[in-house]
Write a protein that holds these residues in place. Structure first.
Motif, PDB file in Angstrom:
ATOM      1  N   GLN A  57       0.842  -1.373  -0.017  1.00 32.93           N
ATOM      2  CA  GLN A  57      -0.095   0.033  -0.042  1.00 32.93           C
ATOM      3  C   GLN A  57       0.767   1.153  -0.131  1.00 32.93           C
ATOM      4  OE1 GLN A  57      -2.398  -0.796   3.581  1.00 32.93           O
ATOM      5  NE2 GLN A  57      -3.650  -2.249   2.599  1.00 32.93           N
ATOM      6  N   GLN A  58       1.943   1.167   0.851  1.00 30.19           N
ATOM      7  CA  GLN A  58       2.619   2.324   0.973  1.00 30.19           C
ATOM      8  C   GLN A  58       3.603   2.427  -0.597  1.00 30.19           C
ATOM      9  OE1 GLN A  58       5.974   2.117   3.408  1.00 30.19           O
ATOM     10  NE2 GLN A  58       6.625   4.202   3.554  1.00 30.19           N
ATOM     11  N   ALA A  59       3.820   1.614  -1.188  1.00 33.59           N
ATOM     12  CA  ALA A  59       4.484   1.498  -2.546  1.00 33.59           C
ATOM     13  C   ALA A  59       3.663   2.225  -3.541  1.00 33.59           C
ATOM     14  CB  ALA A  59       5.011   0.312  -2.884  1.00 33.59           C
ATOM     15  N   GLN A 110       3.852   6.067  -2.521  1.00 33.51           N
ATOM     16  CA  GLN A 110       4.956   6.578  -2.605  1.00 33.51           C
ATOM     17  C   GLN A 110       5.324   6.660  -4.264  1.00 33.51           C
ATOM     18  OE1 GLN A 110       6.805   7.719  -0.212  1.00 33.51           O
ATOM     19  NE2 GLN A 110       8.246   8.857  -1.843  1.00 33.51           N
ATOM     20  N   ASN A 111       4.794   5.957  -5.129  1.00 39.26           N
ATOM     21  CA  ASN A 111       4.953   5.964  -6.522  1.00 39.26           C
ATOM     22  C   ASN A 111       4.395   7.278  -7.017  1.00 39.26           C
ATOM     23  OD1 ASN A 111       6.456   3.753  -6.759  1.00 39.26           O
ATOM     24  ND2 ASN A 111       4.872   2.364  -7.199  1.00 39.26           N
ATOM     25  N   GLN A 150      12.314  15.772  -5.004  1.00 38.44           N
ATOM     26  CA  GLN A 150      12.347  14.798  -5.953  1.00 38.44           C
ATOM     27  C   GLN A 150      13.382  13.835  -5.368  1.00 38.44           C
ATOM     28  OE1 GLN A 150      13.697  15.850  -9.812  1.00 38.44           O
ATOM     29  NE2 GLN A 150      13.193  13.964 -10.654  1.00 38.44           N
ATOM     30  N   LEU A 151      14.393  14.026  -5.202  1.00 44.34           N
ATOM     31  CA  LEU A 151      15.507  13.033  -4.804  1.00 44.34           C
ATOM     32  C   LEU A 151      14.972  12.304  -3.551  1.00 44.34           C
ATOM     33  CD1 LEU A 151      18.166  11.710  -4.927  1.00 44.34           C
ATOM     34  CD2 LEU A 151      19.210  13.549  -3.869  1.00 44.34           C
ATOM     35  N   SER A 152      14.574  12.984  -2.630  1.00 48.82           N
ATOM     36  CA  SER A 152      13.947  12.397  -1.330  1.00 48.82           C
ATOM     37  C   SER A 152      13.068  11.373  -1.771  1.00 48.82           C
ATOM     38  CB  SER A 152      13.469  13.256  -0.597  1.00 48.82           C
ATOM     39  OG  SER A 152      13.146  12.579   0.937  1.00 48.82           O
ATOM     40  N   ALA A 153      12.096  11.701  -2.546  1.00 45.48           N
ATOM     41  CA  ALA A 153      10.996  10.830  -2.840  1.00 45.48           C
ATOM     42  C   ALA A 153      11.215   9.492  -3.663  1.00 45.48           C
ATOM     43  CB  ALA A 153       9.890  11.514  -3.605  1.00 45.48           C
TER      44      ALA A 153
END
Length: 487
Positions: A403-405, A408-409, A443-446
């Motif tokens: 679910q988190q993926a 996060q995507n 963006q890099l952190s995400a």
């Protein structure tokens, strides 16, 4: 000869006395098992025949060439596995030692002696003493046999105990192999994620380099403040530093992989990979199959059987021990004609040994053995409960991480679009560079968070396979287990 008759008698008595064994027969205690795992909503109760959990070379499901190459090496080169294998061979040897006690001990002895003695005769005529030396020879050739019949099953209970211990060692070997295989799969996963992180940071460095070029051009044209140039350069240097630091983790994972397959770290060179292992779907199967598929549960169960047999060994100490012995052979002095029938000698004997008073020593030994069995039962049930907990944790982790993926995507997609828009707006002069730099950092952190989630999903999948027993099954234990276990 009478030795042969004695041996035949011993074998016959062994068969006659085979049914007399004191102490409790082993029954595996029942453990309540759920029909399905709590963390698998929507599942219905399945049957063992429908079990499709991983079997055999389970690591091939990750579709990683390095994993497929190295995993088979664990069982033959890993030092922890080799140690467990040596322990297993030792346990098998102890079974042979215990089994030998069921049979007579046969021996043969022979001796030959030559002796010189002197005798004196007094001469009355000369009053002098003359000595005449005498030489005599003697010899014997004798075969012997002794046997302690297993009247009360002490030897057979010992064999039962040692056999269960050997099977526990065999399961320990399987558990050690699975543990090291899981550790290797984890290390390869971490290495692949490190490579992916390095690729991400390299792309970030390239993007920040391009951003710095744009800002420097605008600074030369007088449309950007000097602080914007410093901010862009700082951002680029920070990304380069992170890229260099990522090499530390990769090197450590590569070294760990080498050790797991029994190599020196400098002997294994692993090239950079641009892909991560595939994320397989692993069915949980039926909870009850854990009893037959997890080697650590098999270890606990076989230890329990060994402790049960030890109770019988302790109880047998209450009963007398009988030892039968016999000898047959020849003895002669002088040695000549040793094998003549007139020189034939034989003997038969029986010894009975019984402890009359030990002030509670045997009672204490029986109580100790029973307490050890009860402890083994508690350990077995605790191991089963822990196994259920492990699988439930893995399943819940994979469900929640899935679910988190998804979320996060979506965050990565939004952050990527936001960074592109912010950079375009900066070039148009509508926002300052701090806004663009913040969007790029977001963006890099995400992206790194998404990579971390992928990493954890892979690790939890490996963990789930291990907690389900990998490709192992209790059927791989010594077939003699089935004849010694009543369920």
């Amino acid at each position: 000869m009478k030795i042969l008759r004695t041996t035949s008698l011993a074998a016959s008595l062994t068969l006659m006395l085979g049914g007399c064994m004191v102490g409790p027969d082993y029954h595996r205690p029942q453990v309540p098992m759920p029909t399905q795992y709590k963390e698998l909503p929507g599942w219905t109760a399945a049957s063992p025949q429908a079990d499709n959990t991983p079997k055999g070379d389970w690591w091939t499901a990750f579709n990683d060439p390095l994993l497929n190459q190295l995993e088979p090496m664990v069982s033959v080169s890993n030092q922890s596995v080799l140690q467990a294998y040596a322990n297993y061979k030792q346990a098998l040897a102890e079974v042979e030692v215990a089994r030998a006690s069921l049979f007579p001990t046969l021996g043969i002895t022979g001796s030959a002696n030559k002796q010189r003695s002197a005798s004196g005769n007094l001469s009355t005529s000369s009053l002098s003493t003359s000595s005449r030396p005498a030489i005599s020879t003697s010899g014997s050739l004798e075969g012997s046999a002794s046997w302690a019949p297993d009247l009360w099953g002490k030897a057979r209970r010992t064999i039962e105990e040692n056999k269960a211990t050997a099977q526990a060692s065999q399961a320990t070997l399987a558990n050690a192999t699975l543990t090291e295989q899981i550790a290797l799969a984890d290390a390869v996963t971490e290495l692949r994620i490190s490579d992916a992180d390095i690729d991400l940071l390299q792309k970030t460095v390239d993007a920040y380099t391009e951003s710095l070029r744009v800002v420097e051009n605008q600074g030369k044209a007088g449309t950007a403040a000097p602080s914007d140039v410093i901010t862009a350069r700082t951002q680029l240097d920070t990304a380069k530093s992170s890229l260099i630091q990522a090499g530390i983790a990769r090197a450590q994972y590569a070294h760990a992989i080498a050790v797991l397959v029994g190599k020196n770290p400098e002997d294994l060179d692993i090239p950079h990979s641009t892909s991560v292992p595939a994320l397989p779907a692993v069915p949980g199967g039926v909870p009850s199959t854990l009893l037959e598929r997890r080697p650590d549960i098999a270890v606990a169960e076989r230890d329990m059987a060994a402790q049960n047999a030890a109770v019988g060994v302790a109880i047998a100490a209450y009963y007398p021990d009988l030892t039968l012995s016999g000898a047959d052979g020849f003895s002669q002095s002088p040695l000549a004609g040793l094998l003549h029938i007139a020189n034939h000698v034989w003997s038969l004997g029986a010894d009975v040994d019984e402890t009359v008073l030990d002030f509670g020593a045997r009672r204490g030994q029986v109580a100790s053995a029973k307490a050890a069995y009860e402890a083994a039962v508690a350990n077995y049930r605790g191991t089963v409960l822990t196994a259920l907990e492990d699988v439930e944790n893995d399943l819940s982790n994979l469900r929640i991480l899935g679910q988190q993926a998804d979320v996060q995507n979506a965050a990565v997609s939004d952050a990527t679009q936001g960074a592109r828009i912010a950079l375009n707006e900066y070039q148009a002069g509508t926002v300052d560079y701090t806004t663009a730099a913040t969007a790029q950092a977001t963006q890099l952190s995400a992206q790194q968070t998404a990579l971390s989630i992928t990493e954890q999903r892979l690790l939890d999948t490996v963990s789930l396979i291990g907690d389900l027993g990998g490709g192992w099954s209790a059927d791989q234990l010594d077939a003699s287990r089935k004849s010694n276990t009543k369920r």
